[in-house]
Motif scaffolding. Structure first.
Motif, PDB file in Angstrom:
ATOM      1  N   SER A 343       0.821  -1.200   0.000  1.00  0.00           N
ATOM      2  CA  SER A 343       0.000   0.000   0.000  1.00  0.00           C
ATOM      3  C   SER A 343       0.862   1.260   0.000  1.00  0.00           C
ATOM      4  N   ARG A 344       0.379   2.294  -0.705  1.00  0.00           N
ATOM      5  CA  ARG A 344       1.029   3.595  -0.741  1.00  0.00           C
ATOM      6  C   ARG A 344       0.096   4.658  -0.187  1.00  0.00           C
ATOM      7  N   ASN A 345       0.701   5.700   0.372  1.00  0.00           N
ATOM      8  CA  ASN A 345      -0.037   6.902   0.744  1.00  0.00           C
ATOM      9  C   ASN A 345       0.411   8.041  -0.163  1.00  0.00           C
ATOM     10  N   GLY A 346      -0.472   8.987  -0.421  1.00  0.00           N
ATOM     11  CA  GLY A 346      -0.095  10.129  -1.241  1.00  0.00           C
ATOM     12  C   GLY A 346      -0.022   9.763  -2.710  1.00  0.00           C
ATOM     13  N   SER A 347       1.045  10.165  -3.379  1.00  0.00           N
ATOM     14  CA  SER A 347       1.154   9.945  -4.822  1.00  0.00           C
ATOM     15  C   SER A 347       1.162   8.464  -5.142  1.00  0.00           C
ATOM     16  N   ARG A 348       0.493   8.127  -6.260  1.00  0.00           N
ATOM     17  CA  ARG A 348       0.374   6.770  -6.785  1.00  0.00           C
ATOM     18  C   ARG A 348      -0.292   5.791  -5.804  1.00  0.00           C
ATOM     19  N   ALA A 349      -1.084   6.324  -4.917  1.00  0.00           N
ATOM     20  CA  ALA A 349      -1.876   5.464  -4.038  1.00  0.00           C
ATOM     21  C   ALA A 349      -3.080   4.927  -4.797  1.00  0.00           C
ATOM     22  N   ILE A 350      -3.551   3.739  -4.400  1.00  0.00           N
ATOM     23  CA  ILE A 350      -4.800   3.173  -4.940  1.00  0.00           C
ATOM     24  C   ILE A 350      -5.927   3.697  -4.059  1.00  0.00           C
ATOM     25  N   THR A 351      -6.738   4.582  -4.593  1.00  0.00           N
ATOM     26  CA  THR A 351      -7.739   5.266  -3.766  1.00  0.00           C
ATOM     27  C   THR A 351      -8.924   4.369  -3.420  1.00  0.00           C
ATOM     28  N   ASN A 352      -9.152   3.315  -4.200  1.00  0.00           N
ATOM     29  CA  ASN A 352     -10.228   2.368  -3.861  1.00  0.00           C
ATOM     30  C   ASN A 352      -9.625   1.033  -3.401  1.00  0.00           C
ATOM     31  N   GLU A 353      -8.636   1.142  -2.531  1.00  0.00           N
ATOM     32  CA  GLU A 353      -7.937  -0.045  -2.035  1.00  0.00           C
ATOM     33  C   GLU A 353      -8.876  -0.993  -1.286  1.00  0.00           C
ATOM     34  N   ASN A 354      -9.832  -0.444  -0.550  1.00  0.00           N
ATOM     35  CA  ASN A 354     -10.777  -1.297   0.188  1.00  0.00           C
ATOM     36  C   ASN A 354     -11.601  -2.166  -0.763  1.00  0.00           C
ATOM     37  N   VAL A 355     -11.942  -1.605  -1.923  1.00  0.00           N
ATOM     38  CA  VAL A 355     -12.679  -2.382  -2.921  1.00  0.00           C
ATOM     39  C   VAL A 355     -11.777  -3.464  -3.506  1.00  0.00           C
ATOM     40  N   LEU A 356     -10.513  -3.138  -3.715  1.00  0.00           N
ATOM     41  CA  LEU A 356      -9.545  -4.117  -4.209  1.00  0.00           C
ATOM     42  C   LEU A 356      -9.431  -5.299  -3.250  1.00  0.00           C
ATOM     43  N   VAL A 357      -9.358  -5.018  -1.970  1.00  0.00           N
ATOM     44  CA  VAL A 357      -9.254  -6.093  -0.974  1.00  0.00           C
ATOM     45  C   VAL A 357     -10.463  -7.017  -1.056  1.00  0.00           C
TER      46      VAL A 357
END
Length: 518
Positions: A343-357
């Motif tokens: 996981s990344r924060n800030g730039s190049r983060a996946i903003t819908n990471e919870n959906v990915l999980v």
């Protein structure tokens, strides 16, 4: 008569900055300088004299040319030359006592070899080599030579300067690297400093400056080249470090004992005179996160480096894994393939990471989200990825941790933001395949980028990222690396998850079948 002979190396320079990589090649040129008075005095017999001179010089220089036919201990072959000469060995292939030889033929790094009475002197950033040579004009070196003709009283035979860091083409970072002076002196010159510490093994001298602090550069520019350069010594080597960082030594404290049996020396702060009989200054580098078997002793590859990491982290990981495995068995999830999301924060983060999980869990994975920090113990990251079946991450330095995955049975999915295609494939995609991972690159569409909301759909930023990249690194960094986040098109990305899951289950079936047949 020939007044002097000198070797000069014409380095091949390539354009580009931080994102470019490659090996330089060059041409070995023999420069003959004839005494001008000869032509005036002996013009009638010019042809005969030239013929005799040529034959004489052939006999004199033949032994020196012959030394290039021997391989030196790095095992590097066929690098640094172009043209008609069939050079089957690199520069500095064979050196004798009292000699400094520098190979500056490579695009990525310089490397110098010394042999004889070697003594360090950190206050002047120097390493001295005391030689019994009487100042002959020819020495076995492929870099800047000292011509002793007419300098009979000079005690300095040869003086080389080197910055022992593996990004020599990148001027901006090389300007920050400390320079080391390698100086060959006459044996009877002045007073030699007495040895405070005498070593019976060679030294490898290098810098941990530059981009140290970025995990990609720490492995690519430092740890892997250190492995390439020192593996030949089977741990009987001392590391002498310029721009020494305590945190770096602690961070890689599990790996260093598998490369050297001896504690590293802080060159800049250790004012003792350390004495060696052999020394290598600078590190060899083969490419991005890779080890080229054709350039290594015993054909070792990046997989062998990965096996070294396994040995290095195993003792620490055993204690960490015990509790982790017990917890997973209690949750009755051990049979499901494990997917780690970096996981990344800030730039190049996946903003819908919870959906990915959630989507990955629906496909059949048990998911762990890993958020490495600069202070995170590498053994903990290694534990997670060494026990994983798949990893997902957005292009960036953290993708270096692909080195912790198991070759032959793991899947690496790299999310490739707009404008990062070349870098993503070069720095992580190709190395992953060389390591033996199943690699899946997922190039996002403009609609999956946060830049889609900032620019018109026909803007070159979205339509033609390569045109922006051609303007320079600062454009790539400012627009595509620092300002972009990713919102995955989950129905589209789900197909990559299913593909990875199918590959993993096939691998598991083959593994079970093999174990049953044994």
């Amino acid at each position: 008569m020939v007044h002097h002979q000198r070797y000069t190396y014409n380095q091949l320079k390539k354009g580009g900055g931080d994102e470019e990589a490659g090996s330089g090649s060059g041409t070995l040129v023999l420069v003959w300088t004839n005494h001008p008075a000869y032509y005036r005095r002996r013009r009638p017999k010019l042809f005969s004299f030239l013929l005799l001179s040529l034959l004489s010089c052939t006999f004199i220089l033949a032994p020196h040319f012959f030394t290039f036919s021997h391989l030196y201990s790095f095992g590097v072959q066929n690098q640094g030359f172009s043209g008609s000469m069939d050079m089957t060995a690199p520069l500095c292939s064979s050196i004798s006592n009292g000699t400094i030889c520098c190979d500056r033929s490579h695009f990525r790094s310089d490397i110098c070899l010394m042999k004889g009475d070697i003594r360090t002197h950190s206050p002047t950033s120097s390493v001295f080599l005391y030689s019994s040579k009487n100042g002959d004009s020819f020495t076995n070196s492929a870099s800047s030579m000292v011509d002793d003709a007419g300098k009979e009283g000079d005690d300095e035979l040869q003086h080389e300067k080197i910055k022992p860091y593996t990004r020599k083409w990148e001027t901006s970072v090389m300007d920050t690297i400390n320079e080391l002076d390698l100086i060959s002196m006459r044996l009877n010159s002045g007073v030699r400093r007495p040895c405070d510490v005498i070593h019976d093994v060679p030294a490898v001298m290098f810098s941990t400056g530059g981009y140290t602090g970025n995990v990609y550069h720490e492995f690519n520019d430092g740890i892997i080249p250190l492995y390439i350069t020192s593996d030949q010594f089977n741990k009987r080597v001392v590391f002498v470090i310029l721009e020494y960082h305590n945190w770096w030594v602690q961070k890689y404290g599990d790996i260093l004992p598998h490369l050297s049996n001896y504690p590293p020396i802080d060159f800049n702060k250790d004012n003792q005179t350390h004495c060696f009989t052999e020394a290598i200054t600078g590190l060899r580098i083969h490419g991005e996160l890779t080890v080229d078997p054709s350039l290594m002793n015993n054909n070792k590859s990046i997989v062998d480096f990965r096996n070294l990491l396994d040995r290095a982290y195993r003792p620490r990981v055993k204690a960490l894994v015990w509790g982790e495995q017990a917890r997973e068995k209690m949750q009755n999830q051990a049979e499901r393939p494990k997917l780690v999301i970096l996981s990344r924060n800030g730039s190049r983060a996946i903003t819908n990471e919870n959906v990915l999980v959630k989507t990955a869990e629906q496909v059949g994975f048990r998911v762990r989200v890993l958020r490495p920090r600069p202070t995170t113990e590498l053994a903990k990251i290694y534990m997670e990825l060494n026990s994983s079946d798949a990893m997902i991450g957005v292009h960036g330095a953290a993708m270096t941790h692909l080195l912790f995955m198991r070759p032959g049975c793991s899947v690496f999915i790299q999310v490739i933001p707009l404008g990062t295609d070349w870098a993503a494939e070069t720095y992580y995609g190709e190395p992953a395949k060389k390591l033996g991972l199943k690699y899946i690159g997922y190039k996002i569409s403009p609609k999956e980028s946060s830049l889609y909301d900032e620019y018109d759909k026909d803007d070159p930023v979205l339509r033609d990222p390569s045109s922006l990249n051609q303007k320079g690194w600062e454009y790539t960094k400012k627009i595509y690396l620092d300002r972009q986040t990713v919102k995955l098109d989950m129905p589209r990305f789900r197909r990559r998850l299913v593909r990875a899951y199918d590959q993993i289950t096939r691998i598991h079936r083959k593994t079970r079948l093999r174990s049953q047949l044994q």
